[in-house]
Design a protein around this motif. Structure first.
Motif, mmCIF file in Angstrom:
data_model
loop_
_atom_site.group_PDB
_atom_site.id
_atom_site.type_symbol
_atom_site.label_atom_id
_atom_site.label_comp_id
_atom_site.label_asym_id
_atom_site.label_seq_id
_atom_site.Cartn_x
_atom_site.Cartn_y
_atom_site.Cartn_z
ATOM 1 N N GLY A 102 0.831 -1.198 0.000
ATOM 2 C CA GLY A 102 0.000 0.000 0.000
ATOM 3 C C GLY A 102 0.863 1.244 0.000
ATOM 4 O O GLY A 102 2.063 1.191 -0.262
ATOM 5 N N SER A 103 0.203 2.356 0.323
ATOM 6 C CA SER A 103 0.893 3.643 0.332
ATOM 7 C C SER A 103 0.032 4.628 1.121
ATOM 8 O O SER A 103 -1.061 4.279 1.564
ATOM 9 N N PHE A 104 0.514 5.869 1.230
ATOM 10 C CA PHE A 104 -0.281 6.917 1.886
ATOM 11 C C PHE A 104 -1.657 7.030 1.224
ATOM 12 O O PHE A 104 -2.614 7.466 1.855
ATOM 13 N N TYR A 105 -1.755 6.648 -0.052
ATOM 14 C CA TYR A 105 -3.005 6.840 -0.791
ATOM 15 C C TYR A 105 -4.151 5.974 -0.247
ATOM 16 O O TYR A 105 -5.321 6.300 -0.427
ATOM 17 N N GLU A 106 -3.808 4.888 0.436
ATOM 18 C CA GLU A 106 -4.846 4.049 1.060
ATOM 19 C C GLU A 106 -5.751 4.860 1.993
ATOM 20 O O GLU A 106 -6.864 4.461 2.289
ATOM 21 N N PHE A 107 -5.224 5.969 2.509
ATOM 22 C CA PHE A 107 -5.968 6.731 3.517
ATOM 23 C C PHE A 107 -6.802 7.867 2.923
ATOM 24 O O PHE A 107 -7.382 8.651 3.662
ATOM 25 N N TYR A 108 -6.869 7.969 1.591
ATOM 26 C CA TYR A 108 -7.550 9.126 0.999
ATOM 27 C C TYR A 108 -9.052 9.170 1.270
ATOM 28 O O TYR A 108 -9.644 10.240 1.265
ATOM 29 N N GLY A 109 -9.668 8.004 1.477
ATOM 30 C CA GLY A 109 -11.088 8.005 1.821
ATOM 31 C C GLY A 109 -11.300 8.301 3.296
ATOM 32 O O GLY A 109 -12.318 8.867 3.707
ATOM 33 N N LEU A 110 -10.331 7.937 4.108
ATOM 34 C CA LEU A 110 -10.446 8.062 5.564
ATOM 35 C C LEU A 110 -10.116 9.485 6.052
ATOM 36 O O LEU A 110 -10.771 10.004 6.969
ATOM 37 N N ILE A 111 -9.138 10.123 5.413
ATOM 38 C CA ILE A 111 -8.662 11.427 5.898
ATOM 39 C C ILE A 111 -9.788 12.455 6.068
ATOM 40 O O ILE A 111 -9.942 13.018 7.152
ATOM 41 N N PRO A 112 -10.617 12.679 5.011
ATOM 42 C CA PRO A 112 -11.636 13.730 5.194
ATOM 43 C C PRO A 112 -12.649 13.387 6.282
ATOM 44 O O PRO A 112 -13.187 14.300 6.931
ATOM 45 N N LEU A 113 -12.898 12.093 6.507
ATOM 46 C CA LEU A 113 -13.857 11.713 7.565
ATOM 47 C C LEU A 113 -13.300 12.086 8.939
ATOM 48 O O LEU A 113 -14.058 12.324 9.884
ATOM 49 N N LEU A 114 -11.974 12.126 9.052
ATOM 50 C CA LEU A 114 -11.343 12.442 10.336
ATOM 51 C C LEU A 114 -11.091 13.937 10.500
ATOM 52 O O LEU A 114 -11.193 14.478 11.601
ATOM 53 N N THR A 115 -10.745 14.603 9.389
ATOM 54 C CA THR A 115 -10.421 16.027 9.512
ATOM 55 C C THR A 115 -11.671 16.908 9.440
ATOM 56 O O THR A 115 -11.688 17.998 9.988
ATOM 57 N N GLU A 116 -12.694 16.434 8.718
ATOM 58 C CA GLU A 116 -13.938 17.208 8.599
ATOM 59 C C GLU A 116 -15.126 16.328 8.980
ATOM 60 O O GLU A 116 -15.982 16.035 8.140
ATOM 61 N N PRO A 117 -15.214 15.896 10.245
ATOM 62 C CA PRO A 117 -16.309 14.982 10.613
ATOM 63 C C PRO A 117 -17.664 15.672 10.474
ATOM 64 O O PRO A 117 -17.773 16.872 10.751
ATOM 65 N N SER A 118 -18.672 14.905 10.036
ATOM 66 C CA SER A 118 -19.987 15.530 9.827
ATOM 67 C C SER A 118 -20.772 15.620 11.130
ATOM 68 O O SER A 118 -21.620 16.480 11.289
ATOM 69 N N ASN A 119 -20.475 14.743 12.070
ATOM 70 C CA ASN A 119 -21.166 14.769 13.363
ATOM 71 C C ASN A 119 -20.537 15.828 14.271
ATOM 72 O O ASN A 119 -19.341 15.779 14.539
ATOM 73 N N PRO A 120 -21.354 16.795 14.746
ATOM 74 C CA PRO A 120 -20.780 17.884 15.543
ATOM 75 C C PRO A 120 -20.146 17.406 16.861
ATOM 76 O O PRO A 120 -19.320 18.117 17.439
#
Ligand SMILES: *[C@@H]1O[C@H](CO)[C@@H](O)[C@H](O)[C@H]1NC(C)=O
Ligand SMILES: CC(=O)N[C@H]1CO[C@H](CO)[C@@H](O)[C@@H]1O
Length: 460
Positions: free
Chosen positions: A157-175
């Motif tokens: 793998g590579s850093f790219y494996e995390f591209y789906g996960l990163i925005p969920l962690l940095t911009e969570p939709s749940n307040p």
């Protein structure tokens, strides 16, 4: 009577002493130098220049694409055996389809833009350039601070494996969720991180280098997440500096040195699952017929033997042939996602991933020419034997474990607890395999949230 009390006191004291001593155990490691030749003499280079953090962007060129296309066009197809699906390795007939997509439809320039969506950097540590992403949340909930988190990938793998996960962690939709500040490095010798030029760069070295990276970025304490090699590297980080790692979240943890409880559970767990806390799923996954277990592990571990012994030989072929490289890497994305995918003509590849994402990961290996150095990590890990100080040492940092049902090696809670003595969360996931962060980013993000909140609550 008196002697019995005395003996009890002495034994109690001894146990207390041993427990205390092991709790304060910290893994030792010495600074390394992995650059070409000898390290520069003191005062040689300007320290500020040597340790600068430089912005980096992934780029491509017409020459790079023309070269790739020429090599793809000159591939020499091999017909696959009738009805062999993925049992002989990557099915050659299906490979033709993947390669045709790669050659005619895959748009590397567009993918490069996608890869550059997050800010990339490089900085020199122990003589080699370390590549990483550093993604800060746009906004953090009022009265809170962003939670620093390092996420470490593995092979192939590579850093790219995390591209789906990163925005969920940095911009969570749940307040109510925490906003993370994510640092995502490439392992040295992987993707855009420089390869060590000297022998001996193992998981402990990678852990030390990443601690230096986090310190350089100004983080005093942070969380860590890893799967595959990333599991071992982040575990070593927790052992090197337990005070610095606030919490460790992993989704892979094969027992490195099975203790008495693990051995007993292997011998007796099938007949007496209860005392070991084994669920029905645990029993099913842990105790297939012995013959099947043996045959399966021989079938699926050949790559490891090659990479742990002669990576430079087979690696040269893969580094010259994009088609060979894609087959070698993508076979793992099929079988490690679900072993039953070996029965499918197309290896089930696109059931969980898009060809664009899979080929982007392949392109990170291809364009950086890193396959040989990525394979060497196995050699450095295994050639020095299994009995390393870190494999014997327990982990006392708060830990969360995400247990995915199709992981390569199933580890029941008891086994994880033997090593990670402060296991705060253990989640039996509904679905997902070895590349869980890429396959099930939503589940992984939720579990990282749940775990981190548990740690933060405990501190209050
Ligand atoms: C996280 O916690 C929530 C609330 O307790 C729970 O509903 C959810 O299933 C958990 N998710 C995971 C992946 O552990
Ligand atoms: C040299 C080294 O670090 N070896 C380790 C490789 O990984 C296994 C676990 O998979 C450890 O047990 C070894 O100690």
């Amino acid at each position: 009577m008196f002697t019995e009390v005395l003996v009890a006191v002495v034994i109690g004291g001894l146990i207390f002493f041993l427990v205390q001593r092991s709790r304060s155990q910290v893994l030792k490691s010495e600074d390394g130098w992995w650059g070409v030749g000898a390290p520069p003499a003191d005062g040689g280079e300007d320290a500020a220049v040597a340790t600068a953090v430089r912005p980096f962007k992934v780029t491509t060129s017409d020459e790079e694409l023309e070269d790739l296309h020429r090599r793809i066009d000159q591939t020499r197809p091999v017909p696959s055996l009738e009805d062999s699906q993925f049992h002989y390795g990557f099915n050659s007939n299906y490979l033709k389809e993947v390669v045709s997509y790669w050659r005619h439809d895959f748009d590397w320039r567009r993918q490069v833009d996608k890869v550059n969506r997050y800010p990339h950097f490089k900085t020199n540590i122990e003589g080699i350039d370390i590549h990483f992403l550093h993604v800060k949340p746009e906004k953090v909930p009022h009265g809170t601070a962003a939670v620093p988190l390092i996420m470490v990938h593995g092979w192939p793998g590579s850093f790219y494996e995390f591209y789906g996960l990163i925005p969920l962690l940095t911009e969570p939709s749940n307040p109510d969720d925490l906003a993370f500040e994510v640092v995502c490095p490439s392992l040295p010798g992987y993707g855009f991180s420089e390869a060590p030029h000297k022998k001996g760069f193992d998981s402990v070295c990678a852990a030390r280098v990443f601690h230096k990276l986090m310190r350089r970025l100004g983080f005093q304490r942070f969380y860590a997440h890893g799967g595959d090699w990333g599991w071992l590297v982040t575990t070593n980080m927790a052992q090197l500096e337990p005070e610095t790692v606030k919490g460790l979240h992993v989704n892979f943890a094969p027992p490195s040195k099975p203790g008495l409880a693990v051995l007993l559970s292997i011998m007796l767990g099938r007949r007496f699952p209860k005392p070991f806390g084994f669920t029905d799923a645990d029993v099913q996954r842990l105790f297939p017929p012995t013959e099947k277990l043996l045959v399966e592990s021989i079938k699926e571990s050949g790559y490891m033997h090659i990479q742990a012994t002669k990576p430079d030989t087979v690696g040269r072929g893969l580094n010259d042939s994009p088609v060979g490289l894609a087959a070698y890497i993508l076979e793992k994305f099929s079988t490690w996602t679900d072993h039953d995918f070996r029965n499918l003509k197309d290896g089930g590849l696109t059931r969980k991933f898009s060809l664009d994402d899979l080929l982007t990961n392949v392109m990170i290996y291809w364009t950086s020419g890193c396959i040989v150095s990525s394979m060497r990590f196995y050699k450095e890990n295994f050639s020095r034997g299994l009995n390393q100080p870190h494999s014997k040492m327990l982990v006392y940092v708060p830990t969360g474990f995400a247990c995915f049902p199709n992981e390569l090696m199933h580890t029941p809670k008891l086994w994880v607890k033997q090593k990670y003595r402060q296991l705060l969360t253990f989640t039996a996931m509904a679905r997902g395999g070895h590349f869980a962060a890429m396959e099930e980013p939503q589940l992984m993000a939720e579990d990282i949230q749940n775990f981190t909140k548990t740690v933060e609550k405990k501190k209050k």
